[in-house]
Design a protein around this motif. Structure first.
Motif, PDB file in Angstrom:
ATOM      1  N   GLY A  20     -31.588   5.102  -7.797  1.00 33.55           N
ATOM      2  CA  GLY A  20     -31.469   3.679  -7.806  1.00 33.55           C
ATOM      3  C   GLY A  20     -30.840   3.322  -9.283  1.00 33.55           C
ATOM      4  N   LEU A  21     -30.415   1.775  -9.414  1.00 29.92           N
ATOM      5  CA  LEU A  21     -30.162   1.394 -10.668  1.00 29.92           C
ATOM      6  C   LEU A  21     -31.196   0.480 -11.219  1.00 29.92           C
ATOM      7  N   VAL A  22     -31.162   0.730 -12.502  1.00 31.92           N
ATOM      8  CA  VAL A  22     -32.040   0.289 -13.518  1.00 31.92           C
ATOM      9  C   VAL A  22     -31.158  -0.584 -14.568  1.00 31.92           C
ATOM     10  N   ALA A  23     -31.566  -1.980 -14.646  1.00 28.64           N
ATOM     11  CA  ALA A  23     -31.044  -2.629 -15.865  1.00 28.64           C
ATOM     12  C   ALA A  23     -31.763  -2.467 -17.085  1.00 28.64           C
ATOM     13  N   LEU A  24     -31.268  -2.055 -18.180  1.00 32.10           N
ATOM     14  CA  LEU A  24     -32.068  -1.747 -19.541  1.00 32.10           C
ATOM     15  C   LEU A  24     -31.341  -2.384 -20.730  1.00 32.10           C
ATOM     16  N   PRO A  25     -32.395  -2.594 -21.680  1.00 32.10           N
ATOM     17  CA  PRO A  25     -31.928  -3.458 -22.743  1.00 32.10           C
ATOM     18  C   PRO A  25     -31.414  -2.218 -23.812  1.00 32.10           C
ATOM     19  N   THR A  26     -30.468  -2.542 -24.673  1.00 28.65           N
ATOM     20  CA  THR A  26     -29.983  -1.894 -25.847  1.00 28.65           C
ATOM     21  C   THR A  26     -29.782  -2.899 -26.860  1.00 28.65           C
ATOM     22  N   GLU A  27     -29.647  -2.346 -27.985  1.00 29.28           N
ATOM     23  CA  GLU A  27     -29.317  -3.095 -28.936  1.00 29.28           C
ATOM     24  C   GLU A  27     -28.073  -3.861 -28.896  1.00 29.28           C
ATOM     25  N   THR A  28     -27.125  -3.588 -28.135  1.00 27.45           N
ATOM     26  CA  THR A  28     -25.887  -4.350 -27.909  1.00 27.45           C
ATOM     27  C   THR A  28     -25.922  -5.182 -26.964  1.00 27.45           C
ATOM     28  N   VAL A  29     -25.770  -4.943 -25.651  1.00 23.34           N
ATOM     29  CA  VAL A  29     -26.145  -5.717 -24.372  1.00 23.34           C
ATOM     30  C   VAL A  29     -26.888  -4.773 -23.467  1.00 23.34           C
ATOM     31  N   GLU A 169     -30.092  -7.313 -30.319  1.00 19.72           N
ATOM     32  CA  GLU A 169     -29.888  -7.940 -31.536  1.00 19.72           C
ATOM     33  C   GLU A 169     -28.566  -7.667 -31.954  1.00 19.72           C
ATOM     34  N   VAL A 170     -27.805  -6.855 -31.614  1.00 18.94           N
ATOM     35  CA  VAL A 170     -26.577  -6.781 -31.964  1.00 18.94           C
ATOM     36  C   VAL A 170     -25.542  -7.830 -31.296  1.00 18.94           C
ATOM     37  N   GLY A 171     -25.715  -7.903 -30.038  1.00 19.73           N
ATOM     38  CA  GLY A 171     -24.872  -9.085 -29.186  1.00 19.73           C
ATOM     39  C   GLY A 171     -23.568  -8.512 -28.685  1.00 19.73           C
ATOM     40  N   VAL A 172     -22.942  -7.406 -29.349  1.00 20.89           N
ATOM     41  CA  VAL A 172     -21.651  -7.200 -28.710  1.00 20.89           C
ATOM     42  C   VAL A 172     -21.552  -5.546 -28.330  1.00 20.89           C
ATOM     43  N   ARG A 188     -12.341   1.021 -29.302  1.00 23.07           N
ATOM     44  CA  ARG A 188     -13.032  -0.396 -28.985  1.00 23.07           C
ATOM     45  C   ARG A 188     -13.754  -0.867 -30.187  1.00 23.07           C
ATOM     46  N   PRO A 189     -13.476  -1.807 -31.050  1.00 23.20           N
ATOM     47  CA  PRO A 189     -14.409  -2.343 -32.154  1.00 23.20           C
ATOM     48  C   PRO A 189     -15.573  -2.762 -31.577  1.00 23.20           C
ATOM     49  N   GLY A 190     -16.693  -2.787 -32.349  1.00 21.87           N
ATOM     50  CA  GLY A 190     -17.966  -2.864 -31.873  1.00 21.87           C
ATOM     51  C   GLY A 190     -19.004  -3.051 -32.785  1.00 21.87           C
ATOM     52  N   GLY A 191     -20.186  -2.847 -32.566  1.00 24.40           N
ATOM     53  CA  GLY A 191     -21.321  -3.085 -33.487  1.00 24.40           C
ATOM     54  C   GLY A 191     -21.436  -2.211 -34.649  1.00 24.40           C
ATOM     55  N   VAL A 192     -20.544  -0.977 -34.759  1.00 25.46           N
ATOM     56  CA  VAL A 192     -20.593  -0.410 -36.207  1.00 25.46           C
ATOM     57  C   VAL A 192     -19.282  -0.738 -36.847  1.00 25.46           C
ATOM     58  N   ALA A 277     -22.758 -11.298 -38.365  1.00 28.09           N
ATOM     59  CA  ALA A 277     -23.933 -10.677 -37.754  1.00 28.09           C
ATOM     60  C   ALA A 277     -24.331 -11.675 -36.624  1.00 28.09           C
ATOM     61  N   ALA A 278     -24.588 -12.702 -37.093  1.00 31.55           N
ATOM     62  CA  ALA A 278     -25.297 -13.890 -36.134  1.00 31.55           C
ATOM     63  C   ALA A 278     -24.444 -14.382 -35.238  1.00 31.55           C
ATOM     64  N   HIS A 279     -22.946 -14.380 -35.503  1.00 28.46           N
ATOM     65  CA  HIS A 279     -21.934 -14.846 -34.854  1.00 28.46           C
ATOM     66  C   HIS A 279     -21.916 -13.906 -33.470  1.00 28.46           C
ATOM     67  N   ALA A 280     -21.990 -12.435 -33.861  1.00 28.67           N
ATOM     68  CA  ALA A 280     -21.769 -11.554 -32.767  1.00 28.67           C
ATOM     69  C   ALA A 280     -23.138 -11.491 -31.900  1.00 28.67           C
ATOM     70  N   ARG A 281     -24.381 -11.866 -32.537  1.00 31.05           N
ATOM     71  CA  ARG A 281     -25.675 -12.038 -31.782  1.00 31.05           C
ATOM     72  C   ARG A 281     -25.369 -12.900 -30.640  1.00 31.05           C
ATOM     73  N   GLY A 282     -24.849 -14.071 -31.129  1.00 29.12           N
ATOM     74  CA  GLY A 282     -24.773 -15.161 -30.067  1.00 29.12           C
ATOM     75  C   GLY A 282     -23.615 -15.555 -29.401  1.00 29.12           C
ATOM     76  N   LEU A 283     -22.584 -14.592 -29.618  1.00 39.18           N
ATOM     77  CA  LEU A 283     -21.401 -15.056 -28.926  1.00 39.18           C
ATOM     78  C   LEU A 283     -21.427 -14.985 -27.482  1.00 39.18           C
ATOM     79  N   TYR A 284     -22.044 -14.089 -26.700  1.00 43.63           N
ATOM     80  CA  TYR A 284     -22.008 -13.940 -25.165  1.00 43.63           C
ATOM     81  C   TYR A 284     -22.936 -15.080 -24.785  1.00 43.63           C
ATOM     82  N   ALA A 285     -23.954 -15.320 -25.470  1.00 43.91           N
ATOM     83  CA  ALA A 285     -24.758 -16.423 -25.050  1.00 43.91           C
ATOM     84  C   ALA A 285     -24.267 -17.860 -25.120  1.00 43.91           C
ATOM     85  N   SER A 286     -23.247 -17.848 -26.214  1.00 47.10           N
ATOM     86  CA  SER A 286     -22.553 -19.204 -26.484  1.00 47.10           C
ATOM     87  C   SER A 286     -21.752 -19.593 -25.034  1.00 47.10           C
TER      88      SER A 286
END
Length: 326
Positions: A20-29, A169-172, A188-192, A277-286
């Motif tokens: 099956g498929l499980v949706a799981l949280p990570t620090e990114t998305v 917490e990271v958001g991207v 791909r640029p990202g959380g690091v 960091a705050a911008h990244a965390r809220g980007l997708y939510a916005s």
């Protein structure tokens, strides 16, 4: 574990073992996870997301000590980066080991691997006892989910089990680094941040516009809301938004921090934090918020491409697609 119990973890692991498929949280998305060694389960990820079969997935493992069980020919640069940044938002592209089916790699002999930095993801990996392929838990090309509610709203019953670990917490997404060649390169640029990677490696890293190695997030239009995203210089955001509004559009605005509090004639306004960091965390939510408010155009500007600003700029360009400027 907050809202998630050990019983939830055990149930999620059982779902993975059953294909099956499980949706799981990570620090990114949030990721849409399947047993990395089960070709049928991996293929189901592509079906649920509407993702092209040639688009590789990331294999999540529980620790750097497991790397050699999943890949081969590990260079010293990979071990150095894994030692510094795992668990964390860094993905390494390496040669595929025998345990990884081609369904997970888009048919390539390379595989993307990382160790997530989230207690629930690590607990699930430990309970499951194997690797988990987990792209973002959303329809292909759309805005990535940073809460369990985002996953449920977009994928609904197509997911067999959802682990709710709160807001990411990271958001991207993670930074993807190709370490299969003579010189590591950021695909791909990202959380690091690039600067942090360069400090560890001791030399500059390139961010090539194109690569012979396919990885997640390279599609010309990606991370995209339903609204059309228009990118302009920061000082032109207000004028562009008001011009679009005058043409009858329901305009959402990402108002740069330098213009915080400035009046804007628009349907909805999101004030961009000064902190990247705050911008990244809220980007997708916005982006999701402006979609939910019925905006059909979103006007935004790109941040300076330093630190997490590089990842944010990358996501906004992909969200805007090929025609990304006014």
């Amino acid at each position: 574990m907050g809202r998630v119990s050990a019983i939830d973890i055990d149930q999620a692991a059982a779902v993975l073992r059953a294909g099956g498929l499980v949706a799981l949280p990570t620090e990114t998305v949030y990721g849409l996870g399947a047993n990395a060694e089960d070709p049928a389960a991996v293929s189901r990820i592509f079906q649920v997301k509407g993702r092209p079969a040639s688009h590789p997935l990331i294999v999540h493992i529980a620790g750097a000590e497991q790397l050699d069980a999943w890949v081969k020919d590990v260079p010293e640069a990979a071990r150095l980066l894994a030692g510094h940044f795992w668990p964390g938002p860094l993905t390494l592209v390496l040669r595929r080991g025998a345990r990884v089916p081609l369904e997970a790699t888009g048919g390539l002999e390379t595989v993307a691997v990382r160790v997530p930095d989230h207690p629930l993801a690590l607990a699930l990996l430990e309970a499951f006892g194997g690797g988990i392929t987990a792209p973002s838990a959303n329809r292909f090309g759309s805005v990535s989910p940073t809460t369990a509610d985002d996953v449920r709203a977009e994928l609904g019953d197509a997911v067999d089990f959802v682990l709710d670990g709160g807001r990411c917490e990271v958001g991207v997404e993670s930074t993807i680094v190709d370490v299969t060649g003579d010189t590591p390169a950021i695909l791909r640029p990202g959380g690091v941040a690039r600067e942090d990677l360069e400090a560890v490696l001791g030399h500059p890293l390139t961010v090539p516009a194109t690569s012979g190695v396919r990885v997640p997030g390279q599609h010309p239009s990606h991370y995209a809301p339903r609204a059309r995203v228009v990118l302009v210089e920061p000082e032109k955001v207000i004028a562009e938004a008001e011009n679009a509004a005058s043409l009858g559009h329901r305009v959402g605005v990402f108002l740069p921090a330098a213009f915080a509090g400035a009046p804007v004639k628009a349907h909805a306004v999101v004030e961009v934090p000064a902190s990247m960091a705050a911008h990244a965390r809220g980007l997708y939510a916005s982006l999701r918020e402006l979609d939910q408010k019925g905006c059909d155009v979103i006007v935004a500007s790109l941040p300076t491409e330093e630190g997490l600003g590089l990842a944010i700029a990358n996501r906004l360009r992909r969200a805007a697609g090929p025609r990304n400027t006014a």
